[in-house]
Structures are given as structure tokens and as C-alpha cells.
Design an enzyme around this catalytic site. Structure first.
Site, PDB file in Angstrom:
ATOM      1  N   LYS A 211       4.447  -1.977 -16.986  1.00  0.00           N
ATOM      2  CA  LYS A 211       5.777  -2.500 -17.309  1.00  0.00           C
ATOM      3  C   LYS A 211       5.664  -3.622 -18.343  1.00  0.00           C
ATOM      4  O   LYS A 211       6.375  -3.636 -19.337  1.00  0.00           O
ATOM      5  CB  LYS A 211       6.414  -3.011 -16.020  1.00  0.00           C
ATOM      6  CG  LYS A 211       7.719  -3.722 -16.226  1.00  0.00           C
ATOM      7  CD  LYS A 211       8.229  -4.242 -14.903  1.00  0.00           C
ATOM      8  CE  LYS A 211       9.193  -5.384 -15.144  1.00  0.00           C
ATOM      9  NZ  LYS A 211       9.702  -5.937 -13.913  1.00  0.00           N
ATOM     10  N   GLU A 217      -6.370  -5.172 -16.430  1.00  0.00           N
ATOM     11  CA  GLU A 217      -7.063  -4.002 -15.889  1.00  0.00           C
ATOM     12  C   GLU A 217      -6.637  -2.733 -16.617  1.00  0.00           C
ATOM     13  O   GLU A 217      -7.458  -1.890 -17.002  1.00  0.00           O
ATOM     14  CB  GLU A 217      -6.731  -3.835 -14.389  1.00  0.00           C
ATOM     15  CG  GLU A 217      -7.286  -4.924 -13.485  1.00  0.00           C
ATOM     16  CD  GLU A 217      -6.336  -6.100 -13.311  1.00  0.00           C
ATOM     17  OE1 GLU A 217      -5.496  -6.349 -14.216  1.00  0.00           O
ATOM     18  OE2 GLU A 217      -6.432  -6.770 -12.277  1.00  0.00           O
ATOM     19  N   GLY A 268       8.030  -4.203 -10.524  1.00  0.00           N
ATOM     20  CA  GLY A 268       6.864  -3.307 -10.425  1.00  0.00           C
ATOM     21  C   GLY A 268       6.813  -2.547  -9.114  1.00  0.00           C
ATOM     22  O   GLY A 268       6.709  -1.325  -9.079  1.00  0.00           O
ATOM     23  N   ARG A 269       6.918  -3.282  -7.999  1.00  0.00           N
ATOM     24  CA  ARG A 269       6.795  -2.627  -6.678  1.00  0.00           C
ATOM     25  C   ARG A 269       8.029  -1.832  -6.310  1.00  0.00           C
ATOM     26  O   ARG A 269       8.053  -1.145  -5.289  1.00  0.00           O
ATOM     27  CB  ARG A 269       6.482  -3.680  -5.619  1.00  0.00           C
ATOM     28  CG  ARG A 269       7.468  -4.828  -5.551  1.00  0.00           C
ATOM     29  CD  ARG A 269       6.910  -5.998  -4.745  1.00  0.00           C
ATOM     30  NE  ARG A 269       7.753  -7.193  -4.821  1.00  0.00           N
ATOM     31  CZ  ARG A 269       7.702  -8.099  -5.769  1.00  0.00           C
ATOM     32  NH1 ARG A 269       6.867  -7.937  -6.789  1.00  0.00           N
ATOM     33  NH2 ARG A 269       8.486  -9.160  -5.764  1.00  0.00           N
ATOM     34  N   GLU A 355       4.346  -8.764  -1.379  1.00  0.00           N
ATOM     35  CA  GLU A 355       4.602  -9.384  -2.683  1.00  0.00           C
ATOM     36  C   GLU A 355       6.071  -9.827  -2.778  1.00  0.00           C
ATOM     37  O   GLU A 355       6.403 -10.740  -3.526  1.00  0.00           O
ATOM     38  CB  GLU A 355       4.248  -8.418  -3.829  1.00  0.00           C
ATOM     39  CG  GLU A 355       3.787  -9.148  -5.072  1.00  0.00           C
ATOM     40  CD  GLU A 355       3.279  -8.242  -6.184  1.00  0.00           C
ATOM     41  OE1 GLU A 355       4.021  -7.333  -6.600  1.00  0.00           O
ATOM     42  OE2 GLU A 355       2.153  -8.456  -6.671  1.00  0.00           O
ATOM     43  N   HIS A 386      -8.888   5.536  16.442  1.00  0.00           N
ATOM     44  CA  HIS A 386     -10.341   5.469  16.649  1.00  0.00           C
ATOM     45  C   HIS A 386     -10.933   4.287  15.906  1.00  0.00           C
ATOM     46  O   HIS A 386     -12.131   4.240  15.653  1.00  0.00           O
ATOM     47  CB  HIS A 386     -10.968   6.790  16.187  1.00  0.00           C
ATOM     48  CG  HIS A 386     -10.402   7.967  16.917  1.00  0.00           C
ATOM     49  ND1 HIS A 386     -10.888   8.390  18.135  1.00  0.00           N
ATOM     50  CD2 HIS A 386      -9.323   8.762  16.644  1.00  0.00           C
ATOM     51  CE1 HIS A 386     -10.161   9.424  18.561  1.00  0.00           C
ATOM     52  NE2 HIS A 386      -9.202   9.656  17.667  1.00  0.00           N
ATOM     53  N   LYS A 501      -4.990 -15.069 -12.239  1.00  0.00           N
ATOM     54  CA  LYS A 501      -5.078 -14.485 -13.590  1.00  0.00           C
ATOM     55  C   LYS A 501      -5.491 -15.558 -14.596  1.00  0.00           C
ATOM     56  O   LYS A 501      -6.307 -15.314 -15.485  1.00  0.00           O
ATOM     57  CB  LYS A 501      -3.728 -13.896 -14.010  1.00  0.00           C
ATOM     58  CG  LYS A 501      -3.321 -12.649 -13.243  1.00  0.00           C
ATOM     59  CD  LYS A 501      -2.016 -12.084 -13.799  1.00  0.00           C
ATOM     60  CE  LYS A 501      -1.497 -10.948 -12.951  1.00  0.00           C
ATOM     61  NZ  LYS A 501      -0.181 -10.456 -13.357  1.00  0.00           N
TER      62      LYS A 501
END
Ligand code: G6P
Length: 527
Positions: A211, A217, A268-269, A355, A386, A501
Site C-alpha cells: 500500500k 521487506e 493494511g489489515r 494491530e 495435542h 523500523k
């Protein structure tokens, strides 16, 4: 609009007075056939929400309704739909609902109707996906595409990845899967290298998704992949499309085969139902699959407008979550889908919730005296049984549980062993866990006794299909939104990710100015 902290509301003190003194809220006596039948709300997408095993009853629910009215949760949702600035920290509108249909006034920004803009982009990438799927758009050596690889991180990865995995088998069964999707997110070079090695580059279309267009990254992985394409004698501009906002540095670049746009008003999310999720889902599973997902989400958004908490599953879920967090004092919550297809859904909800509501100040930046968003984690059942269920059953913390289950498997390919098919075993485990958590089991041996009183909800449906998935996704988005309103947070920024960052940049520039940073850099072989 009146924005109050939770502890300034009249309902707050009344809810506090409902907390049983010195003992847990005992739900075992509550849970019987009548309650399971009556504590069930229909949801969009053919789903239903069962809160029978929650530690809540009529008096608390009445107070939670009063809290909802007092905080005007629906009024705030309406403002958001109408395009008000609901992200005050960044001065932005919050428009992900508009991606799947209009529920408020037309949202006009700088002369542009944003509903029309999102619909136009949806149509553009749907047509693009059709052309790729029909072999009308080919790679640089004239071969059709078989793989779609998304390069992105955070919201540009988690939601789309979770949705793809959720629908891949369904689309195989429906004859709609054409391309296989993969995802590269981590700046760890092993991630990109492994994915690149697992596909035929000549037949791979990469979708660069950022965005902001500035994420370290993602930009590193873009160059990593472009290098591999060139090395393979392929033209990267014929093998990569971009999804970004129109104002980002990646926008309007002829080096991509095509570009699809969102804007600053799609967080973003919250971007899975935009081009961020839509391009890869449409390419791999077909435009109609993505369209059905949007319909399920839109239906949910509509149902979230209901004032009555007994008719609004997202609102009820949100308020019960507040009751558990702020009054019963539970610090975390687990998402436990009894569906392997939802294997990455908890990871998506982790970002969505943590977030959004992992904040210690209110929307005006003032410190809060009460708890906000819980720690969210989860894994599919039965696998989790488990693993970490030991702590959930017998640990010192009570962790409210959010179960998800489906009557039918997606592929319908099953085996009968010991008188039952695996899908039935899966569901039997789910029913057993809900009751085991709620009722526990007394035993003279403390090590073998189960205290019970561990609340859970259940979202269930017939089969996990695109509509149901869209409804599920939007349910949680809306739940998180309502909780943010109750807590008086800005759920739509994420300043907490910035400091790391900045320090990373300092390390990489060799000018950290901090002895601890230098020491860790030496330890990690950077300096
Ligand atoms: O899509 P992008 O701009 O590349 O952002 C990717 C992600 O990184 C940021 O650091 C935020 O924490 C996330 O909310 C966002 O989804």
C-alpha cells in the site's frame, strides 16, 4: 459525536458490580440443551453464532446493550460508513466496507466518488484475471501462467494468504482453481529463495503488493525476484503486476505489466477485500469466487448496523469480549478453527485485532486506566488439542475461546474408521472441547481435575465457501471495530510498529548512536 472512555460510562460501574466476588463466573450450570438452542444468532453467509458457553447472562447482556447505546457504537459505525475521519491520528477515512458495497452516503474525496473508484479497480483486476486465466495474457516467453506469487507483508500478506488457503480446496472441488498461489513475505532471503525454487518462473506472475510502496521487506523481495527472472532470461515487466496506492512510489510505473490501486483509506489489515486480496484470489480461484466473498462480507456489514445486540452477532461478540477483558479480567483469547483450510486465519486475526486495538491511549492520545485489546493466538483443531490445550484446560489463566466449525468438509473426500468418517470425528472433538472447557470434571487427584468455567463461542456453518468466508472475515473486522469504539481507541493506525523500523535503519546506516544497538549488531555479525 461524543467520544467517552469506557470507564466514564454509566454502564461501566454497573457491569463491575456484576462480577462474582472471589470466584470465577460458573458457566457449568448454565449450559444445557435449552441454552444451546436459544443462545444462537443467525449470521450472514449461512453461518451462525453460538454464545451458549459464554460466561454471560441476561443481566450482563442488558448492561452490555446499555453500554452499546451509551457509546453509540452503531452511530459511530454509521459515521465511518459515511466517510467521516475515523482514523484521527492520520486524519484518514476508514473505507474498507465500501469495497464490498455502499451502506452509507456516497463518499466523495477531492471530487472523486471513492465507491466508484473501488468498483472500477475491482472490475479492472477481474478482467485482468480473466485474461490471464484464459491464456490471453502470457509470460515473456509466450507461455501461460500457472502460478501467482504475492510479494507483500503484514496486511499485504496475512489476509490474502489466509483467504487463499481457506478457499483453495473449495475451488478445486468447484472446478474454479486455475493458478496455484504462493506468498513471499519475510525479508529472510530463504523465504523468497524457497518460493522461487518451488515454481516454474516462466509460468509465474508475481503480484507486488504494498500500500505504501516503501516497505523494506517487500522492496527487497521485489529486487530479489526481478534478479531471478532476469537470470532465467525472462522479462520482469511481463511477469509482475503491482497493487499499491495511487500516491505511492510504486504507482504509475510502466515496468509492471499492470497496476491496480487502493488508497490511504483502506488500512493494511483491512485490505483483504480490496485489490490487495482480490488480485491473487481472482487470478487463482476466479473472479466469481472473489465476488461471492465480497457478497458475504457485505451481508455481514449490513447486519452489523442493527442496534439490538441480540440481532447483531458482531456487536454481541464484541461486547462479550469487552465483558471478558475488562470485567472478568481475561488477558488473551484463542481462535480455534476446526477446519484445516483456516490454518492461517488465526494469524490474520492476530494482526487485525492486535494491530488495531493493542493501544494504551485513547483516540485523543490520553493514557487509559483499563485494559484494551487481548493477546490473540490460535491454531486449527484438532491439532491444537495435542499442543497448547493443556494450558487452556488446566493452566492458571482463563483464556476465552473462539471456535469455528463446519458441518461438511470442502473436498468431501473422507474415510470411515471405527464407525465414523473423519469429518464427524472433527466435529465430535469440537463439541467435546466446548463442554469440557465449560463444565470441567472433578477428581480427587488435583492433577486430573478440570476446573471448567472456561468460556467459548462457536461460529458454525454448513461448508466453508466464499460467502461464508467473506462473512467470517467481516464479522471479525466489525467485532474489532466495535471493541475499539467501546475502548475509545483509534483502531486504525499502528504507530507501535514505527520505532523498530527507525532503529533498523540506524543499524543499516552504520550510525546507530546507541551502545546497546551496536552491541547487538556485533553479536549478530552486522558490525
Ligand atoms: O502494504 P504495505 O504498505 O507494504 O504495509 C505492510 C504492513 O507494514 C506495516 O509496517 C504495518 O504494520 C502493517 O499494517 C502493514 O500492513
Amino acid at each position: 459525536m461524543d467520544y467517552k472512555n469506557l470507564d466514564e460510562t454509566g454502564a461501566y460501574a454497573k457491569l463491575l458490580s456484576r462480577v462474582p466476588a472471589g470466584k470465577p463466573y460458573d458457566i457449568a450450570p448454565l449450559l444445557d440443551e435449552r441454552r444451546v438452542a436459544s443462545c444462537l444468532l443467525p449470521m450472514a453467509g449461512g453461518l451462525s453464532y453460538s454464545w451458549a458457553a459464554k460466561a454471560v447472562n441476561t443481566p450482563e447482556l442488558e448492561l452490555l446493550q446499555a453500554l452499546s447505546d451509551e457509546q453509540d457504537l452503531i452511530g459511530k459505525y454509521r459515521l465511518l460508513l459515511d466517510g467521516e475521519i475515523m482514523n484521527p491520528g492520520e486524519g484518514r477515512k476508514v473505507l474498507h466496507h465500501l469495497l464490498r458495497g455502499q451502506l452509507g452516503k456516497p463518499v466523495i474525496y477531492e471530487g472523486k466518488d471513492l465507491g466508484e473508484f473501488y468498483a472500477r479497480e475491482l472490475e479492472r483486476f477481474s478482467v485482468f484475471a480473466d485474461l490471464v486465466r484464459n491464456g490471453k495474457i502470457l509470460g515473456s516467453t509466450g507461455k501461460s501462467f500457472e502460478y501467482a506469487v504475492q510479494i507483500g507483508i503484514g496486511g499485504s500478506d496475512l489476509g490474502p494468504r489466509a483467504l487463499y488457503l481457506a478457499l483453495e480446496n473449495w475451488a478445486v472441488a468447484a472446478g474454479r482453481k486455475k493458478l496455484s498461489a504462493r506468498f513471499i513475505s519475510n525479508v529472510d532471503p530463504d523465504d523468497g529463495a524457497q518460493v522461487a525454487a518451488s515454481v516454474d518462473l516462466e509460468r509465474t506472475l508475481f503480484i507486488l503488493v504494498s500500500k505504501s510502496g516503501t516497505t523494506q521487506e517487500t522492496l527487497a523481495n521485489e529486487l530479489f525476484i526481478k534478479g531471478k527472472l532476469k537470470k532465467a532470461g525472462l522479462d520482469p515487466s511481463k511477469h509482475m503486476v503491482a497493487v499499491t496506492s495511487e500516491t505511492s512510489p510504486l504507482a504509475h510505473n510502466p515496468d509492471y505489466l499492470d497496476s491496480f490501486y487502493i488508497d490511504d483509506f483502506i488500512g493494511g489489515r483491512y485490505s483483504s477485500t480490496s485489490a490487495v486480496g482480490g488480485v491473487i484470489l481472482s487470478l487463482a480461484l476466479g473472479r466469481e469466487t472473489f465476488a461471492e466473498l465480497l457478497e458475504g462480507a457485505h451481508e455481514t456489514d449490513k447486519s452489523a448496523l442493527e442496534n439490538d445486540i441480540m440481532k447483531n452477532p458482531a456487536l454481541l461478540d464484541a461486547l462479550i469480549g469487552v465483558w471478558e477483558r475488562n470485567f472478568l479480567g481475561f488477558p488473551s483469547t484463542a481462535v480455534l478453527p476446526y477446519s484445516q483450510a483456516l490454518s492461517r486465519f488465526p494469524a490474520h486475526l492476530q494482526q487485525l485485532d492486535m494491530e488495531s486495538n493493542g493501544k494504551r491511549v485513547n483516540r485523543r492520545g490520553e493514557a487509559l486506566d483499563y485494559a484494551t485489546g487481548p493477546v490473540v493466538f490460535g491454531e486449527p483443531g484438532t491439532n491444537g488439542q495435542h499442543s497448547f490445550y493443556q494450558l487452556l484446560h488446566q493452566g492458571t489463566d482463563i483464556v476465552p475461546l473462539q471456535f469455528i466449525g463446519f458441518l461438511e468438509s470442502q473436498l468431501g473426500d473422507d474415510v470411515e474408521v471405527d464407525g465414523s468418517v473423519s469429518q464427524t470425528k472433527l466435529k465430535a472433538n469440537l463439541a467435546a472441547q466446548i463442554v469440557a472447557f465449560a463444565k470441567g470434571k472433578a477428581d480427587p487427584n488435583g492433577n486430573k481435575s478440570f476446573p471448567g468455567g472456561r468460556p467459548s463461542s462457536l461460529i458454525c456453518g454448513k461448508k466453508l465457501d466464499p460467502r461464508a468466508l467473506g462473512a467470517l472475515l467481516a464479522h471479525f473486522e466489525n467485532k474489532v471495530m466495535f471493541q475499539g469504539f467501546v475502548w475509545n481507541l483509534n483502531s486504525f493506525d499502528q504507530e507501535g510498529v514505527q520505532l523498530g523500523k527507525v532503529l533498523t535503519k540506524q543499524v543499516l546506516s552504520g550510525q546507530s548512536g546507541d551502545s546497546a544497538l551496536d552491541a547487538y549488531s556485533k553479536l549478530l555479525g552486522i558490525l
